[in-house]
Scaffold this motif. Structure first.
Motif, PDB file in Angstrom:
ATOM      1  N   ALA A 151      -6.206 -18.165   9.337  1.00 47.62           N
ATOM      2  CA  ALA A 151      -5.743 -18.365  10.711  1.00 47.62           C
ATOM      3  C   ALA A 151      -4.503 -17.550  11.034  1.00 47.62           C
ATOM      4  O   ALA A 151      -4.206 -17.310  12.213  1.00 47.62           O
ATOM      5  N   ASN A 152      -3.747 -17.132  10.015  1.00 49.69           N
ATOM      6  CA  ASN A 152      -2.524 -16.351  10.275  1.00 49.69           C
ATOM      7  C   ASN A 152      -2.694 -14.880   9.920  1.00 49.69           C
ATOM      8  O   ASN A 152      -1.714 -14.162   9.703  1.00 49.69           O
ATOM      9  N   VAL A 153      -3.931 -14.398   9.877  1.00 50.16           N
ATOM     10  CA  VAL A 153      -4.226 -12.985   9.630  1.00 50.16           C
ATOM     11  C   VAL A 153      -4.682 -12.375  10.946  1.00 50.16           C
ATOM     12  O   VAL A 153      -5.695 -12.806  11.530  1.00 50.16           O
ATOM     13  N   ALA A 164     -12.071 -15.576  10.382  1.00 48.63           N
ATOM     14  CA  ALA A 164     -12.332 -16.918  10.923  1.00 48.63           C
ATOM     15  C   ALA A 164     -11.116 -17.797  10.632  1.00 48.63           C
ATOM     16  O   ALA A 164     -10.505 -17.712   9.557  1.00 48.63           O
ATOM     17  N   GLU A 165     -10.759 -18.645  11.580  1.00 46.19           N
ATOM     18  CA  GLU A 165      -9.553 -19.464  11.446  1.00 46.19           C
ATOM     19  C   GLU A 165      -9.848 -20.840  10.862  1.00 46.19           C
ATOM     20  O   GLU A 165      -8.987 -21.426  10.190  1.00 46.19           O
ATOM     21  N   GLU A 205       2.971 -21.874  12.247  1.00 49.99           N
ATOM     22  CA  GLU A 205       2.569 -21.631  13.639  1.00 49.99           C
ATOM     23  C   GLU A 205       1.046 -21.618  13.755  1.00 49.99           C
ATOM     24  O   GLU A 205       0.469 -22.240  14.662  1.00 49.99           O
ATOM     25  N   ALA A 206       0.390 -20.910  12.843  1.00 52.99           N
ATOM     26  CA  ALA A 206      -1.068 -20.786  12.912  1.00 52.99           C
ATOM     27  C   ALA A 206      -1.744 -22.122  12.672  1.00 52.99           C
ATOM     28  O   ALA A 206      -2.704 -22.491  13.380  1.00 52.99           O
ATOM     29  N   ALA A 207      -1.274 -22.864  11.669  1.00 49.03           N
ATOM     30  CA  ALA A 207      -1.894 -24.150  11.350  1.00 49.03           C
ATOM     31  C   ALA A 207      -1.764 -25.131  12.516  1.00 49.03           C
ATOM     32  O   ALA A 207      -2.741 -25.816  12.883  1.00 49.03           O
ATOM     33  N   ASP A 208      -0.571 -25.196  13.118  1.00 48.41           N
ATOM     34  CA  ASP A 208      -0.369 -26.109  14.243  1.00 48.41           C
ATOM     35  C   ASP A 208      -1.210 -25.689  15.454  1.00 48.41           C
ATOM     36  O   ASP A 208      -1.783 -26.542  16.149  1.00 48.41           O
ATOM     37  N   ARG A 209      -1.257 -24.394  15.685  1.00 51.93           N
ATOM     38  CA  ARG A 209      -2.026 -23.902  16.841  1.00 51.93           C
ATOM     39  C   ARG A 209      -3.502 -24.257  16.703  1.00 51.93           C
ATOM     40  O   ARG A 209      -4.124 -24.782  17.642  1.00 51.93           O
ATOM     41  N   VAL A 210      -4.077 -23.990  15.543  1.00 56.40           N
ATOM     42  CA  VAL A 210      -5.508 -24.250  15.358  1.00 56.40           C
ATOM     43  C   VAL A 210      -5.783 -25.749  15.299  1.00 56.40           C
ATOM     44  O   VAL A 210      -6.791 -26.227  15.827  1.00 56.40           O
ATOM     45  N   ALA A 211      -4.898 -26.524  14.693  1.00 47.57           N
ATOM     46  CA  ALA A 211      -5.086 -27.976  14.647  1.00 47.57           C
ATOM     47  C   ALA A 211      -5.154 -28.564  16.046  1.00 47.57           C
ATOM     48  O   ALA A 211      -5.977 -29.448  16.328  1.00 47.57           O
ATOM     49  N   ALA A 212      -4.305 -28.065  16.931  1.00 50.62           N
ATOM     50  CA  ALA A 212      -4.329 -28.545  18.316  1.00 50.62           C
ATOM     51  C   ALA A 212      -5.651 -28.179  18.999  1.00 50.62           C
ATOM     52  O   ALA A 212      -6.190 -28.952  19.800  1.00 50.62           O
ATOM     53  N   GLU A 213      -6.189 -27.001  18.650  1.00 46.65           N
ATOM     54  CA  GLU A 213      -7.442 -26.550  19.262  1.00 46.65           C
ATOM     55  C   GLU A 213      -8.643 -27.393  18.829  1.00 46.65           C
ATOM     56  O   GLU A 213      -9.557 -27.633  19.623  1.00 46.65           O
ATOM     57  N   ILE A 214      -8.655 -27.838  17.584  1.00 43.33           N
ATOM     58  CA  ILE A 214      -9.855 -28.506  17.058  1.00 43.33           C
ATOM     59  C   ILE A 214      -9.693 -30.015  16.922  1.00 43.33           C
ATOM     60  O   ILE A 214     -10.607 -30.701  16.446  1.00 43.33           O
ATOM     61  N   ALA A 215      -8.539 -30.552  17.344  1.00 42.56           N
ATOM     62  CA  ALA A 215      -8.299 -31.989  17.180  1.00 42.56           C
ATOM     63  C   ALA A 215      -9.381 -32.827  17.839  1.00 42.56           C
ATOM     64  O   ALA A 215      -9.806 -33.856  17.289  1.00 42.56           O
TER      65      ALA A 215
END
Length: 639
Positions: A151-153, A164-165, A205-215
């Motif tokens: 997710a951070n690449v 893929a994130e 940053e990446a982990a929080d961003r994607v977690a919010a997207e898929i929660a």
């Protein structure tokens, strides 16, 4: 501390409501009411590094697959995940075949999802994208993307994901989301040329961003982070001052567990109520997350982490401890391993040289500490210098100095029974296939290179370079940045900032790998075309017996004690000579007049009374006068 996840809030509210209702039901009835949950298990590995063959506590791919199969038979709701570095820095059997046997073995073992590790980029992003990912997918790129989550690449200069994130796996109606991230210093850990089109951003940053997207699309979220703690202590982990420490403390509460890797540690901790696990390395251990989800609401009820040893130590018939696998080998995976082993055996068992004693990496056990000087690091530097000065296959100007990065050393050379070294053993030490390069560095740039060994804030705060014979320096560990190196010399001569040297290293370091950017400031960088492994094999052929390189080329500086000033002697005053008093003159007594004798008659007559009295009176008078005089003199002396 992260705020409670909505899923956790809902679960807590439901539990409180149930508790209130149960308060009005007779106690006997309470015993029959139990929550209806769906139980899920996530099994994890990290840093497998192509260890497909069994080797003591490294049980190999077949037993690893057997363990996963056994747990799946006990609970079909089992997911098998990896936190990265499945390939790269592999043992010879996998390395010599571009890690294809490892990919095939993990797929056959049932691996469901994986984060990308830094070693997945060893042969460049193009190789990961065009060969590795499709092979995981059975030849289909789209089917393989879930085995390289990052997710951070990002594409260079953008925030566009290059990989893929996340991936979502559904088991028994429960949706489990997996986010993958890789250490943000990956750009310094692999050859920069191979990842020139990528950027590596903040994991948090990446982990929080994607977690919010898929929660909203998931019931449970697990972060697969190819990053880890520097030790095994949970208290230290929670307070660690590093990218990883920040991640485990501050990651979004939407993330229910963190599975980690990269640092090859073993721990199962809980940080702010969230499980954080790492399963050591090389398939010795499985990590496990045991998850309970409300079967009706899909709210998370509980989640706990643990680790599982795949081998234990037992006593054999001779009373010696041996590692015994705790699970049966999977036959399909064992067949893949056997085929790969047979193919590698022919070349791998060729003897390439002999050593006089064990040649080891730093730490205890060897390889555990990259921040200390090692006989292996210095030997490889010696080989590099030989390869670019005396080697018949080298046609450039002779190099002066060579350096070797500790992260490029992946195994030791052990004496064994007779000191023979095989191709396989030599390849295991340097499995990356780097080429050797030469660069002209000034004395100042050389000092900068040495200063770059200290990397505070990184998961490995020091990377101790192996250095070639003749080069030496003194250092202070606890010093401000840029002030660690106290002195440098070459063949006993002090090095000045303006001096210039031709320095050899491998293509990874010369491109700025491992944070050693000083080479980028050098001039005349030339790729010799010499492969590190080939040069090493030829070095062994040129030397009847190879000795471990001595330690002490880098020496900790010990300041000489300041000389203690000798106090000036206090001058002793010489006393003035005491004047000798003038002697008091002793008065000479007046001589007593002796009366003149009277002329005697010619004829001697007898004395008469009158005649005798007169002389006696004179004598008496003289004696009295002398006594008076003596008394006077003594009184004068006393006075």
């Amino acid at each position: 501390m992260p705020s409670p996840t909505p899923r956790r809030v809902a679960g807590t509210a439901a539990a409180m409501a149930a508790a209130c209702a149960l308060a009005f039901i007779p106690t006997a009835a309470n015993a029959s009411v139990e929550p209806d949950t769906t139980d899920i298990q996530v099994l994890t590995i990290n840093d497998f590094h192509g260890r497909i063959e069994a080797n003591g506590d490294e049980v190999g791919a077949a037993v690893l697959a057997g363990a996963v199969a056994q747990y799946r038979s006990e609970n079909p709701n089992t997911i098998f995940a990896s936190a990265g570095d499945n390939i790269g820095a592999s043992t010879f059997t996998s390395f010599i075949q571009d890690d294809d046997p490892t990919i095939d073995a993990l797929v056959a073992a049932g691996l469901d999802v994986s984060a990308v590790g830094n070693h997945e980029f060893d042969q460049g992003f193009a190789d990961l994208r065009d060969r590795v990912i499709p092979r995981f997918g059975g030849g289909d790129w789209a089917s393989g993307v879930d085995y390289a989550l990052g997710a951070n690449v990002y594409a260079k200069g953008t925030t566009d994901p290059a990989l893929a994130e996340y991936a979502i796996r559904e088991v028994d109606g429960v949706r489990v989301g997996f986010i993958g991230t890789v250490t943000s210093d990956t750009a310094t850990l692999v050859s920069p040329a191979g990842i020139s089109e990528l950027d590596f951003g903040s994991q948090l940053e990446a982990a929080d961003r994607v977690a919010a997207e898929i929660a909203d699309e998931t019931d449970v979220i697990v972060l697969l982070s190819h990053s880890g703690a520097s030790g095994d202590d949970c208290a230290a982990l929670a307070g660690e001052d590093s990218e990883y420490g920040e991640l485990v403390r501050n990651a979004s509460s939407d993330i229910d567990a963190i599975v980690s890797g990269h640092t090859h540690r073993l721990y199962s901790c809980e940080v702010d109520g969230r499980p954080v696990v790492q399963a050591y390395q090389y398939g010795t251990t499985l990590g496990a997350l045991d998850i309970q989800v409300d079967a009706t609401t899909h709210d998370l009820v509980s989640i706990a982490g643990s680790t599982i040893d795949l081998a234990t130590q037992e006593l054999d018939e001779n009373g010696e401890e041996i590692d015994v696998p705790q699970f049966p080998a999977d036959e399909e995976v064992q067949a893949i391993v056997d085929e790969a082993t047979a193919e590698a055996d022919v070349l791998g068992q060729e003897v390439v040289g002999r050593i006089s004693a064990d040649i080891l990496r730093g730490g205890n056990p060897p390889g555990d500490d990259r921040g200390v000087e090692s006989t292996m690091g210095n030997l490889v530097a010696d080989i590099y210098l030989w390869s670019t000065s005396e080697y018949a296959n080298y046609g450039g100007a002779p190099a002066d100095i060579a350096v070797m990065n500790p992260g490029g050393l992946r195994d030791d050379l052990l004496y064994g029974e007779d000191g023979t070294v095989t191709y396989e053993a030599a390849a295991a030490v340097q499995p990356f296939g780097n080429t050797l390069t030469t660069t002209t560095l000034s004395g100042a740039q050389l000092k900068q290179l040495l200063e770059e060994q200290w990397q505070p804030g990184n998961e490995r705060p020091k990377l101790h370079l192996g250095i070639s014979e003749g080069f030496a320096y003194e250092y202070v560990d606890e010093a401000p940045a840029g002030e660690h190196v106290v002195s440098m010399s070459l063949n006993g001569e002090a090095i000045a900032p303006e001096d210039e040297f031709l320095v050899t290293t491998n293509s990874f370091i010369s491109a700025g790998g491992d944070g050693f950017t000083a080479f980028l400031d050098g001039t005349g960088t030339s790729d010799t075309g010499l492969i590190d492994l080939s040069a090493t094999v030829d070095y062994f052929a040129e030397h009847d017996v190879v000795d471990p390189a001595p330690l002490g080329r880098a020496a900790e500086y010990v300041a000489e004690p300041e000389p203690t000033a000798t106090p000036e002697p206090t001058p002793t005053a010489t006393p003035e000579p005491t004047a000798t008093p003038e002697p008091t003159p002793t008065p000479t007594p007046e001589p007593i007049p002796t009366p003149s004798p009277t002329d005697a008659p010619d004829e001697e007559l007898a004395p008469t009374g009158g005649d005798v009295a007169w002389p006696l009176a004179g004598v008496a008078a003289a004696l009295v006068a002398a006594g008076v005089l003596l008394v006077a003199l003594r009184r004068r002396e006393r006075a």
